[in-house]
Design an enzyme around this catalytic site. Structure first.
Site, PDB file in Angstrom:
ATOM      1  N   CYS A  28       0.834  -1.137  -0.173  1.00  0.00           N
ATOM      2  CA  CYS A  28      -0.041   0.012   0.060  1.00  0.00           C
ATOM      3  C   CYS A  28       0.784   1.313   0.091  1.00  0.00           C
ATOM      4  CB  CYS A  28      -1.069  -0.028   1.181  1.00  0.00           C
ATOM      5  SG  CYS A  28      -0.225   0.252   2.842  1.00  0.00           S
ATOM      6  N   CYS A  53       0.502   3.922   2.080  1.00  0.00           N
ATOM      7  CA  CYS A  53       1.165   4.350   3.330  1.00  0.00           C
ATOM      8  C   CYS A  53       2.384   3.656   3.765  1.00  0.00           C
ATOM      9  CB  CYS A  53       0.064   4.433   4.452  1.00  0.00           C
ATOM     10  SG  CYS A  53      -0.621   2.753   4.679  1.00  0.00           S
TER      11      CYS A  53
END
Length: 141
Positions: free
Chosen positions: A47, A49
């Site tokens: 992901c 993040c």
């Protein structure tokens, strides 16, 4: 379904270049997380993040005066067995990736879950890590 290994290799390399040890089996997890001393576990992920926040924060925290004895990583969505076993050490915490867990003698002391990583600056996450290092780690660089 597991991610294509070619897709995740650059994300693995970002941590291993720093000296972070990959754990790919439950036996490797038990050996590392059951050892005496402090261990930072990075639950890596594909992901955004993880890329923008978690992995850079780990890199920033590596320059801090106090450090855990070991920094290890499992890759969610790739190393399913190792990730599942590592999460068993995070008693009471729902599965989350990315996440950062600091254990001392195999016991969870500090945890940053995805909701505490996502949307924050890497330097702020690194500050949380180094504060935990100051509190729980005995080893100085």
């Amino acid at each position: 379904m597991l991610y294509d290994p070619r897709l995740v290799q650059p994300m693995r390399d970002e941590l291993t270049r720093l000296g972070v040890r990959e754990l790919r089996t439950s036996d490797e997890v038990d050996e590392a997380l059951g050892a005496d001393g402090e261990t930072l576990v990075v639950v890596n992920s594909v992901c955004g993040c993880a890329a923008r926040n978690a992995r850079p924060a780990v890199a920033m925290a590596m320059g801090h005066g106090k450090q855990p004895d070991r920094v290890v990583t499992v890759f969610a969505g790739q190393d399913a067995e190792a990730t599942a076993r590592a999460r068993q050490y995070f008693a009471g915490v729902r599965p989350s990736s990315p996440s950062l867990a600091l254990l001392s003698d195999g016991e969870l002391q500090f945890m940053l879950e995805r909701h505490q990583i996502e949307g924050r600056e890497a330097r702020d996450i690194a500050a949380d890590l180094t504060k935990a290092y100051d509190q729980y780690c005995a080893t100085s660089q």
